[in-house]
Design a protein around this motif. Structure first.
Motif, short mmCIF file in Angstrom:
data_model
loop_
_atom_site.label_atom_id
_atom_site.label_comp_id
_atom_site.label_asym_id
_atom_site.label_seq_id
_atom_site.Cartn_x
_atom_site.Cartn_y
_atom_site.Cartn_z
N ALA A 135 34.76 -11.28 45.09
CA ALA A 135 33.44 -10.24 46.02
C ALA A 135 32.50 -11.17 46.13
CB ALA A 135 33.29 -9.06 45.10
N ARG A 136 32.10 -11.93 45.28
CA ARG A 136 30.85 -12.80 45.61
C ARG A 136 30.85 -13.63 46.65
NH1 ARG A 136 28.19 -15.18 40.34
NH2 ARG A 136 26.65 -15.95 41.82
N ILE A 137 31.98 -14.48 46.55
CA ILE A 137 32.40 -15.40 47.49
C ILE A 137 32.58 -14.88 48.86
CG2 ILE A 137 34.35 -16.93 48.11
CD1 ILE A 137 34.77 -17.65 45.05
N SER A 138 33.09 -13.81 48.81
CA SER A 138 33.36 -13.00 50.27
C SER A 138 32.19 -12.47 50.79
CB SER A 138 34.32 -11.98 50.03
OG SER A 138 35.62 -12.43 49.71
N GLY A 139 31.12 -12.04 50.07
CA GLY A 139 29.94 -11.41 50.36
C GLY A 139 30.00 -10.05 51.02
N ILE A 140 30.96 -9.56 50.15
CA ILE A 140 31.09 -8.09 50.40
C ILE A 140 31.05 -7.35 49.04
CG2 ILE A 140 32.70 -6.35 51.24
CD1 ILE A 140 33.89 -8.32 53.20
N ALA A 141 30.43 -6.30 48.97
CA ALA A 141 30.53 -5.52 47.73
C ALA A 141 31.72 -4.83 47.29
CB ALA A 141 29.32 -4.60 47.79
N PRO A 142 32.33 -4.94 46.19
CA PRO A 142 33.43 -4.47 45.82
C PRO A 142 33.79 -2.90 46.64
CG PRO A 142 32.57 -5.27 43.84
CD PRO A 142 31.48 -5.15 44.99
N ASN A 143 32.70 -2.06 46.70
CA ASN A 143 33.18 -0.95 47.05
C ASN A 143 32.77 -0.61 48.49
OD1 ASN A 143 30.37 -1.01 46.99
ND2 ASN A 143 29.72 0.77 46.27
N MET A 144 32.68 -1.90 49.10
CA MET A 144 32.49 -1.91 50.72
C MET A 144 33.75 -2.25 51.26
SD MET A 144 29.61 0.02 51.19
CE MET A 144 29.45 -0.39 52.72
N LEU A 145 34.77 -3.13 50.64
CA LEU A 145 36.06 -3.58 51.03
C LEU A 145 36.64 -2.61 52.03
CD1 LEU A 145 37.04 -6.43 51.26
CD2 LEU A 145 38.64 -5.79 49.47
N LYS A 146 37.03 -2.69 53.11
CA LYS A 146 37.99 -2.06 53.86
C LYS A 146 38.86 -2.69 54.97
CE LYS A 146 34.52 -1.81 57.70
NZ LYS A 146 33.76 -2.71 57.25
N PRO A 147 40.03 -2.06 55.05
CA PRO A 147 41.14 -2.53 55.91
C PRO A 147 40.50 -3.16 57.32
CG PRO A 147 41.86 -0.56 55.13
CD PRO A 147 40.32 -0.61 54.80
N GLY A 148 40.87 -4.36 57.67
CA GLY A 148 40.35 -5.04 58.86
C GLY A 148 39.16 -6.14 58.37
N ASP A 149 38.57 -6.10 57.42
CA ASP A 149 37.54 -7.11 56.83
C ASP A 149 38.51 -8.40 56.93
OD1 ASP A 149 35.61 -5.43 56.75
OD2 ASP A 149 35.70 -5.18 54.69
N ILE A 150 37.44 -9.54 57.46
CA ILE A 150 38.09 -10.94 57.47
C ILE A 150 37.43 -11.54 56.23
CG2 ILE A 150 38.58 -12.96 58.65
CD1 ILE A 150 38.66 -11.37 61.31
N ILE A 151 38.05 -11.97 55.14
CA ILE A 151 37.48 -12.72 54.30
C ILE A 151 38.06 -14.13 54.04
CG2 ILE A 151 36.85 -10.71 52.78
CD1 ILE A 151 39.17 -11.16 51.04
N GLN A 152 37.12 -15.10 53.33
CA GLN A 152 37.80 -16.32 53.12
C GLN A 152 38.58 -16.37 51.75
OE1 GLN A 152 37.67 -17.69 56.28
NE2 GLN A 152 37.78 -19.48 54.92
N MET A 153 39.83 -16.54 51.62
CA MET A 153 40.71 -16.46 50.39
C MET A 153 40.74 -17.65 49.92
SD MET A 153 41.98 -14.14 48.50
CE MET A 153 42.37 -12.91 49.44
N PRO A 154 40.28 -18.02 48.57
CA PRO A 154 40.67 -19.33 48.16
C PRO A 154 41.95 -19.58 48.05
CG PRO A 154 38.94 -18.00 46.94
CD PRO A 154 39.61 -17.01 47.74
#
Length: 258
Positions: A135-154
């Motif tokens: 979550a820290r790497i993605s810059g998104i709070a755990p309770n704010m993650l939602k479908p359609g978000d684009i994150i960098q997956m290690p």
């Protein structure tokens, strides 16, 4: 400014084939404010919890993005059980460099329905307790993650095939619907008959899987087994759910034999 540049780079890559790329440099640690004499607003550790209950409390607080209270509970947990692996992973996730906990390369990942940082950490990092680092790497709070978000997956680019991260694949348990018996001649059909077996519903299965993994991470193993079993009923061919259920049952058996 760094976050804006990273977002422009990420959006510019949409529509193209995912390519390996290094993770961005970790953000500089924020300066720690000097302590003041007023500690009345400081959170206090919950009294009377055993280590397993306190671990569940830490996970719950981080999932709700309450890092301040989670730190207090985590310190209390480490004082109770200094050698607990899960606590050390969470400590590094909160206080350490999250980039040191994951592979160096990364790829763009579109969050799907049912995904949480807990399920993604288990699937791609092999440890659900690394969810807060992700979550820290993605810059998104755990309770704010939602479908359609684009994150960098290690890690390296691959299809989000969850069975691929399992070290072993137990045989899939197929759930058969209950056998129906014809009512006797002249008998009135019972109104309290058992409901039919669930239809194949991958979306519902993912929801139960997410809940089951969250319960397992929080240490509520019996509840996790129940939820994962229900998930498998809705998607009996899903090997990832079958593997999760087998893992939860192994933990359950180990706990019961202590």
């Amino acid at each position: 400014m760094l976050a804006a540049a990273a977002m422009l780079t990420l959006l510019g890559g949409c529509g193209k084939k995912a390519e390996l790329q290094p993770l961005p440099a970790p953000p500089e640690a924020a300066p720690v404010a000097p302590a003041t004499g007023n500690t009345g607003d400081m959170p206090q550790a919950t009294p009377g919890l055993n280590p397993t209950q306190r671990l569940a409390r830490v996970v719950d607080l981080l999932n709700r993005n309450d890092e301040k209270a989670a730190r207090v509970e985590l310190d209390a947990l480490l004082a109770q059980d200094p050698g607990r692996r899960e606590a050390k992973v969470l400590e590094q996730s909160i206080k350490g460099n999250p980039y040191a906990m994951v592979p160096r390369n990364s790829f763009s990942y579109v969050v799907a329905p049912g995904d949480t940082f807990i399920t993604l950490a288990l699937d791609y990092l092999g440890d659900s307790y690394k969810f807060y680092a992700l979550a820290r790497i993605s810059g998104i709070a755990p309770n704010m993650l939602k479908p359609g978000d684009i994150i960098q997956m290690p890690g390296r680019v691959r299809e989000p095939s969850r069975p691929g991260v399992q070290r072993s694949r137990p045989p899939v348990t197929r759930v058969r619907p209950p056998r129906r018996t014809a009512p006797a001649t002249g008998a009135t059909p019972a109104t309290g008959a058992a409901p039919a077996a669930p239809q194949n519903d991958p979306a519902t299965a993912l929801r139960y899987r997410r809940q089951g993994l969250e319960q397992m991470t929080a240490g509520r193993i019996d509840r996790a087994v129940s939820l994962l079993g229900r998930a498998l009923q809705y998607d009996p061919d899903n090997r990832a759910i079958a593997a999760d259920l087998a893992r939860a049952r192994r933990i359950q058996g180990a706990v019961q034999t202590r």
